[in-house]
Design a protein around this motif. Structure first.
Motif, PDB file in Angstrom:
ATOM      1  N   ARG A   1      -7.007  14.909   4.797  1.00 17.26           N
ATOM      2  CA  ARG A   1      -6.373  15.920   5.653  1.00 17.26           C
ATOM      3  C   ARG A   1      -7.336  16.407   6.720  1.00 17.26           C
ATOM      4  O   ARG A   1      -8.495  16.679   6.453  1.00 17.26           O
ATOM      5  CB  ARG A   1      -5.889  17.101   4.816  1.00 17.26           C
ATOM      6  CG  ARG A   1      -4.653  16.764   4.018  1.00 17.26           C
ATOM      7  CD  ARG A   1      -4.139  17.970   3.269  1.00 17.26           C
ATOM      8  NE  ARG A   1      -3.136  17.530   2.308  1.00 17.26           N
ATOM      9  CZ  ARG A   1      -1.852  17.822   2.406  1.00 17.26           C
ATOM     10  NH1 ARG A   1      -1.433  18.584   3.371  1.00 17.26           N
ATOM     11  NH2 ARG A   1      -1.009  17.376   1.507  1.00 17.26           N
ATOM     12  N   GLY A   2      -6.818  16.512   7.932  1.00 19.33           N
ATOM     13  CA  GLY A   2      -7.621  16.978   9.045  1.00 19.33           C
ATOM     14  C   GLY A   2      -8.425  15.874   9.710  1.00 19.33           C
ATOM     15  O   GLY A   2      -8.987  16.075  10.779  1.00 19.33           O
ATOM     16  N   VAL A   3      -8.510  14.708   9.081  1.00 16.10           N
ATOM     17  CA  VAL A   3      -9.286  13.595   9.633  1.00 16.10           C
ATOM     18  C   VAL A   3      -8.373  12.419   9.937  1.00 16.10           C
ATOM     19  O   VAL A   3      -8.402  11.847  11.008  1.00 16.10           O
ATOM     20  CB  VAL A   3     -10.408  13.160   8.658  1.00 16.10           C
ATOM     21  CG1 VAL A   3     -11.129  11.923   9.166  1.00 16.10           C
ATOM     22  CG2 VAL A   3     -11.389  14.295   8.425  1.00 16.10           C
ATOM     23  N   GLY A   4      -7.552  12.030   8.961  1.00 16.07           N
ATOM     24  CA  GLY A   4      -6.661  10.891   9.136  1.00 16.07           C
ATOM     25  C   GLY A   4      -6.720   9.969   7.933  1.00 16.07           C
ATOM     26  O   GLY A   4      -7.209  10.334   6.864  1.00 16.07           O
ATOM     27  N   VAL A   5      -6.236   8.757   8.118  1.00  7.08           N
ATOM     28  CA  VAL A   5      -6.215   7.770   7.041  1.00  7.08           C
ATOM     29  C   VAL A   5      -7.433   6.868   7.199  1.00  7.08           C
ATOM     30  O   VAL A   5      -7.633   6.250   8.252  1.00  7.08           O
ATOM     31  CB  VAL A   5      -4.913   6.939   7.074  1.00  7.08           C
ATOM     32  CG1 VAL A   5      -4.930   5.888   5.986  1.00  7.08           C
ATOM     33  CG2 VAL A   5      -3.698   7.854   6.911  1.00  7.08           C
ATOM     34  N   LEU A   6      -8.260   6.819   6.148  1.00  3.91           N
ATOM     35  CA  LEU A   6      -9.480   6.013   6.157  1.00  3.91           C
ATOM     36  C   LEU A   6      -9.266   4.726   5.381  1.00  3.91           C
ATOM     37  O   LEU A   6      -8.556   4.707   4.370  1.00  3.91           O
ATOM     38  CB  LEU A   6     -10.636   6.786   5.514  1.00  3.91           C
ATOM     39  CG  LEU A   6     -10.953   8.170   6.046  1.00  3.91           C
ATOM     40  CD1 LEU A   6     -12.093   8.776   5.229  1.00  3.91           C
ATOM     41  CD2 LEU A   6     -11.322   8.106   7.514  1.00  3.91           C
ATOM     42  N   ARG A   7      -9.907   3.655   5.804  1.00  7.44           N
ATOM     43  CA  ARG A   7      -9.930   2.412   5.031  1.00  7.44           C
ATOM     44  C   ARG A   7     -11.162   2.478   4.147  1.00  7.44           C
ATOM     45  O   ARG A   7     -12.264   2.748   4.626  1.00  7.44           O
ATOM     46  CB  ARG A   7     -10.010   1.196   5.949  1.00  7.44           C
ATOM     47  CG  ARG A   7      -8.941   1.142   6.982  1.00  7.44           C
ATOM     48  CD  ARG A   7      -7.751   0.264   6.824  1.00  7.44           C
ATOM     49  NE  ARG A   7      -7.877  -1.137   6.669  1.00  7.44           N
ATOM     50  CZ  ARG A   7      -7.147  -1.791   5.752  1.00  7.44           C
ATOM     51  NH1 ARG A   7      -6.366  -1.151   4.933  1.00  7.44           N
ATOM     52  NH2 ARG A   7      -7.210  -3.086   5.665  1.00  7.44           N
ATOM     53  N   VAL A   8     -10.976   2.281   2.845  1.00  9.67           N
ATOM     54  CA  VAL A   8     -12.096   2.320   1.906  1.00  9.67           C
ATOM     55  C   VAL A   8     -12.002   1.113   0.969  1.00  9.67           C
ATOM     56  O   VAL A   8     -10.900   0.605   0.717  1.00  9.67           O
ATOM     57  CB  VAL A   8     -12.111   3.624   1.071  1.00  9.67           C
ATOM     58  CG1 VAL A   8     -12.302   4.835   1.958  1.00  9.67           C
ATOM     59  CG2 VAL A   8     -10.867   3.776   0.235  1.00  9.67           C
ATOM     60  N   PRO A   9     -13.152   0.639   0.454  1.00  8.39           N
ATOM     61  CA  PRO A   9     -13.106  -0.451  -0.516  1.00  8.39           C
ATOM     62  C   PRO A   9     -12.297   0.004  -1.733  1.00  8.39           C
ATOM     63  O   PRO A   9     -12.467   1.129  -2.217  1.00  8.39           O
ATOM     64  CB  PRO A   9     -14.566  -0.675  -0.893  1.00  8.39           C
ATOM     65  CG  PRO A   9     -15.362  -0.025   0.193  1.00  8.39           C
ATOM     66  CD  PRO A   9     -14.510   1.082   0.731  1.00  8.39           C
ATOM     67  N   ALA A  10     -11.409  -0.855  -2.197  1.00 12.16           N
ATOM     68  CA  ALA A  10     -10.545  -0.477  -3.318  1.00 12.16           C
ATOM     69  C   ALA A  10     -10.387  -1.641  -4.289  1.00 12.16           C
ATOM     70  O   ALA A  10     -10.478  -2.809  -3.895  1.00 12.16           O
ATOM     71  CB  ALA A  10      -9.177  -0.037  -2.801  1.00 12.16           C
ATOM     72  N   LEU A  11     -10.142  -1.297  -5.539  1.00 12.65           N
ATOM     73  CA  LEU A  11      -9.815  -2.300  -6.547  1.00 12.65           C
ATOM     74  C   LEU A  11      -8.333  -2.623  -6.448  1.00 12.65           C
ATOM     75  O   LEU A  11      -7.528  -1.759  -6.093  1.00 12.65           O
ATOM     76  CB  LEU A  11     -10.112  -1.761  -7.952  1.00 12.65           C
ATOM     77  CG  LEU A  11     -11.556  -1.365  -8.253  1.00 12.65           C
ATOM     78  CD1 LEU A  11     -11.651  -0.774  -9.648  1.00 12.65           C
ATOM     79  CD2 LEU A  11     -12.473  -2.561  -8.110  1.00 12.65           C
ATOM     80  N   ASP A  12      -7.964  -3.856  -6.779  1.00 12.96           N
ATOM     81  CA  ASP A  12      -6.556  -4.262  -6.728  1.00 12.96           C
ATOM     82  C   ASP A  12      -5.721  -3.533  -7.779  1.00 12.96           C
ATOM     83  O   ASP A  12      -4.583  -3.164  -7.522  1.00 12.96           O
ATOM     84  CB  ASP A  12      -6.415  -5.761  -6.942  1.00 12.96           C
ATOM     85  CG  ASP A  12      -6.971  -6.550  -5.776  1.00 12.96           C
ATOM     86  OD1 ASP A  12      -7.001  -6.017  -4.647  1.00 12.96           O
ATOM     87  OD2 ASP A  12      -7.381  -7.703  -5.989  1.00 12.96           O
ATOM     88  N   PHE A  13      -6.271  -3.336  -8.975  1.00 10.26           N
ATOM     89  CA  PHE A  13      -5.583  -2.650 -10.066  1.00 10.26           C
ATOM     90  C   PHE A  13      -6.612  -2.300 -11.125  1.00 10.26           C
ATOM     91  O   PHE A  13      -7.743  -2.792 -11.088  1.00 10.26           O
ATOM     92  CB  PHE A  13      -4.473  -3.525 -10.673  1.00 10.26           C
ATOM     93  CG  PHE A  13      -4.991  -4.671 -11.496  1.00 10.26           C
ATOM     94  CD1 PHE A  13      -5.092  -4.562 -12.878  1.00 10.26           C
ATOM     95  CD2 PHE A  13      -5.382  -5.857 -10.903  1.00 10.26           C
ATOM     96  CE1 PHE A  13      -5.581  -5.611 -13.639  1.00 10.26           C
ATOM     97  CE2 PHE A  13      -5.863  -6.916 -11.647  1.00 10.26           C
ATOM     98  CZ  PHE A  13      -5.956  -6.789 -13.026  1.00 10.26           C
TER      99      PHE A  13
END
Length: 163
Positions: A75-87
């Motif tokens: 919130r207040g910044v936006g949507v960030l792309r971050v490293p994520a696990l598939d599941f």
């Protein structure tokens, strides 16, 4: 697979595997903020805002819907792309609320599977650390297993909703 739950899913590598924490609460309760802080202490994002949950082999699992994978709304910044696990497997459910000082162990049922549940104020600065400690009590560390103190789960009957 069940419909997407209004919840985020974080994972921490412990005991040789990724241990998932499903974080649920109403919009604006601090789920994404908690995720951002948890990333700083070694957690990985699996999903933010919406999580698909299913069971396999007696355990509950979760993942992000394809359109949200690898994205975290700040919130207040936006949507960030971050490293994520598939599941990952879900080992703990954290629900937004005011915890008791010394709560009795609780469970909730996800996709027909009993999972330990912890009530926390998601906005507390210590919340990510408390979650990490709760995972240790689930048997990831040398401490007494939280699981061993849990009451036998009761699955909901037809027409009854899960807690």
């Amino acid at each position: 697979m069940s419909p997407a739950r209004h919840a985020g899913l974080l994972a921490l590598r412990s005991g040789g595997r990724w241990r998932g924490v499903l974080v649920q609460g109403p919009s604006g309760s601090g789920k994404s903020d908690l995720a951002l802080r948890a990333l700083d202490i070694g957690f990985r994002l699996v999903s933010d805002d919406r999580t698909l949950v299913w069971s396999s082999g007696g355990a509950a699992y979760g993942r992000a819907p394809e359109t949200l994978a690898g994205r975290l709304e700040v919130r207040g910044v936006g949507v960030l792309r971050v490293p994520a696990l598939d599941f990952c497997r879900i080992d703990l459910v954290v629900t937004s609320g005011t915890p008791e000082r010394l709560p009795d162990p609780e469970v909730t049922v996800l996709a027909g599977t009993a999972v330990p549940r912890l009530l926390l104020r998601l906005t507390d600065a210590s919340a990510p650390h408390r979650i990490r400690e709760a995972l240790c009590l689930l048997g990831a560390g040398p401490e007494e297993s939280y699981q061993g103190r849990l009451p036998a789960p009761t699955a909901p009957t037809m027409g009854e909703s899960a807690p």
